[in-house]
Design a protein around this motif. Structure first.
Motif, short mmCIF file in Angstrom:
data_model
loop_
_atom_site.label_atom_id
_atom_site.label_comp_id
_atom_site.label_asym_id
_atom_site.label_seq_id
_atom_site.Cartn_x
_atom_site.Cartn_y
_atom_site.Cartn_z
N SER A 79 35.51 -5.54 -42.17
CA SER A 79 36.76 -5.77 -42.90
C SER A 79 37.98 -5.39 -42.08
N TYR A 80 37.80 -4.74 -40.94
CA TYR A 80 38.97 -4.36 -40.16
C TYR A 80 39.50 -5.56 -39.40
N PRO A 81 40.78 -5.54 -39.04
CA PRO A 81 41.34 -6.64 -38.25
C PRO A 81 40.63 -6.73 -36.90
N ILE A 82 40.25 -7.94 -36.52
CA ILE A 82 39.50 -8.14 -35.28
C ILE A 82 40.28 -7.64 -34.09
N ASP A 83 41.61 -7.65 -34.15
CA ASP A 83 42.38 -7.21 -33.00
C ASP A 83 42.28 -5.72 -32.76
N CYS A 84 41.97 -4.94 -33.78
CA CYS A 84 41.70 -3.52 -33.55
C CYS A 84 40.44 -3.36 -32.71
N ALA A 85 39.42 -4.17 -33.00
CA ALA A 85 38.19 -4.12 -32.22
C ALA A 85 38.43 -4.61 -30.80
N ILE A 86 39.22 -5.69 -30.64
CA ILE A 86 39.53 -6.18 -29.30
C ILE A 86 40.23 -5.09 -28.50
N LEU A 87 41.18 -4.41 -29.12
CA LEU A 87 41.93 -3.35 -28.45
C LEU A 87 41.00 -2.25 -27.97
N LEU A 88 40.13 -1.78 -28.85
CA LEU A 88 39.24 -0.68 -28.51
C LEU A 88 38.19 -1.10 -27.49
N CYS A 89 37.59 -2.28 -27.70
CA CYS A 89 36.51 -2.72 -26.81
C CYS A 89 37.03 -3.07 -25.43
N LEU A 90 38.21 -3.68 -25.36
CA LEU A 90 38.81 -3.99 -24.07
C LEU A 90 39.11 -2.72 -23.29
N SER A 91 39.60 -1.69 -23.98
CA SER A 91 39.93 -0.44 -23.31
C SER A 91 38.69 0.19 -22.68
N GLY A 92 37.53 -0.02 -23.29
CA GLY A 92 36.28 0.56 -22.80
C GLY A 92 35.43 -0.39 -22.00
N ASP A 93 36.02 -1.50 -21.49
CA ASP A 93 35.30 -2.47 -20.65
C ASP A 93 34.17 -3.14 -21.44
N PRO B 139 32.00 -2.46 -24.20
CA PRO B 139 30.66 -1.88 -24.35
C PRO B 139 29.74 -2.81 -25.13
N ALA B 140 28.45 -2.73 -24.86
CA ALA B 140 27.46 -3.58 -25.53
C ALA B 140 27.28 -3.10 -26.97
N SER B 141 27.75 -3.88 -27.92
CA SER B 141 27.58 -3.57 -29.34
C SER B 141 27.90 -4.83 -30.12
N VAL B 142 27.46 -4.86 -31.36
CA VAL B 142 27.75 -6.02 -32.20
C VAL B 142 29.25 -6.19 -32.42
N PRO B 143 29.99 -5.13 -32.80
CA PRO B 143 31.44 -5.31 -32.98
C PRO B 143 32.14 -5.77 -31.71
N CYS B 144 31.75 -5.23 -30.54
CA CYS B 144 32.41 -5.62 -29.31
C CYS B 144 32.02 -7.03 -28.88
N ALA B 145 30.80 -7.45 -29.18
CA ALA B 145 30.41 -8.84 -28.88
C ALA B 145 31.25 -9.80 -29.70
N ARG B 146 31.48 -9.48 -30.97
CA ARG B 146 32.32 -10.34 -31.82
C ARG B 146 33.77 -10.32 -31.31
N ALA B 147 34.23 -9.14 -30.92
CA ALA B 147 35.61 -9.03 -30.44
C ALA B 147 35.80 -9.83 -29.16
N ARG B 148 34.84 -9.75 -28.24
CA ARG B 148 34.98 -10.50 -26.99
C ARG B 148 34.91 -12.00 -27.23
N ALA B 149 34.04 -12.42 -28.15
CA ALA B 149 33.96 -13.85 -28.47
C ALA B 149 35.29 -14.37 -29.00
N GLU B 150 35.96 -13.58 -29.84
CA GLU B 150 37.27 -13.99 -30.36
C GLU B 150 38.32 -13.98 -29.26
N PHE B 151 38.26 -12.99 -28.38
CA PHE B 151 39.17 -12.89 -27.24
C PHE B 151 39.10 -14.16 -26.39
N ILE B 152 37.87 -14.64 -26.12
CA ILE B 152 37.69 -15.85 -25.32
C ILE B 152 38.04 -17.10 -26.11
#
Length: 244
Positions: free
Chosen positions: A28-42, A44-57
């Protein structure tokens, strides 16, 4: 890695700690919060970060091209306890991944545009490039809702988006080498607002592929792509390219 960032990056990567058991709530959180956090950490391999990277691309996959990180959609200034021992990214992690029962403000529009006065209108290409209508510019009034001018957010300002709308060269008989290009560079301001500016093929990063023979003895070529690169919190380089 700085100690204050290690716990939430480790949790994103390994699915342990505060993240475990809260994945359903995290959707339910905004996807851009996940993009922000996952991008900062290069990423990381996780379901939330995979979704965030897919949206980023997805956002840089034509057409239209959107800012890959829309930080104004992540309510970092939302009401949650601020611990002086934690940096803003660590507090954001707590707000994003430990928010059962919390509510966050609805995101605003991603893009706003307005007509520009003639003296501020960008020059038009000879081939009448119509990706942006004549007299309009892509503007984003939004920015982060907290101060992100500190060095911990340098990774946001490191993001660059190169829109190679076309780059062509050929040698029509005795007419000499003919080269045509339309390249735009998207970048982020100190507070995370995104804007476009004209650029050139020569300004493309070394990691970009497809224009290696540009300007060399005039071999025939035609290329279109979107290229985005960045550096994470620790300065590690990353990039993605989408050809079309």
């Amino acid at each position: 890695m700085p100690k204050r960032l290690a716990p939430f990056v480790a949790a994103l990567g390994l699915g342990i700690g505060p993240l475990s058991g809260t994945i359903a709530a995290a959707q339910s959180y905004p996807i851009d919060c996940a993009i922000l956090l996952c991008l900062s950490g290069d990423w990381p391999a996780s379901v939330p970060c995979a979704r965030a990277r897919a949206e980023f691309i997805r956002r840089i996959t034509p057409w239209p091209i959107e800012p890959p990180l829309q930080i104004w959609r992540c309510p970092m200034g939302a009401a949650y306890p601020k611990n002086n021992d934690e940096g803003p990214l660590a507090r954001l992690y707590n707000a994003v991944f430990d928010q059962v029962g919390r509510t966050t403000p609805a995101p605003g529009p991603a893009i706003s545009s307005r007509d520009l006065s003639p003296q501020h209108r960008p020059a038009t290409d000879e081939n009448n490039d119509r990706r942006l209508p004549d007299g309009f510019a892509l503007l984003l009034a939004q920015s982060a809702d907290i101060d992100i001018s500190g060095p911990e957010f340098n990774f946001v300002r490191s993001i660059r988006v190169y829109d190679v709308r076309y780059a062509a060269q050929n040698h029509p008989g005795e007419g000499g080498c003919m080269r045509y290009a339309s390249v735009y560079l998207g970048s982020y301001s100190t507070q995370g607002a995104f804007s476009w500016a004209r650029s050139t093929p020569e300004a493309l990063p070394a990691a970009h592929v497809g224009l290696e023979t540009w300007g060399m003895n005039c071999p025939e070529l035609y290329h279109r792509s979107v290229f985005v690169d960045w550096r994470d919190y620790e300065g590690n380089y990353g990039f993605e390219q989408v050809n079309y």
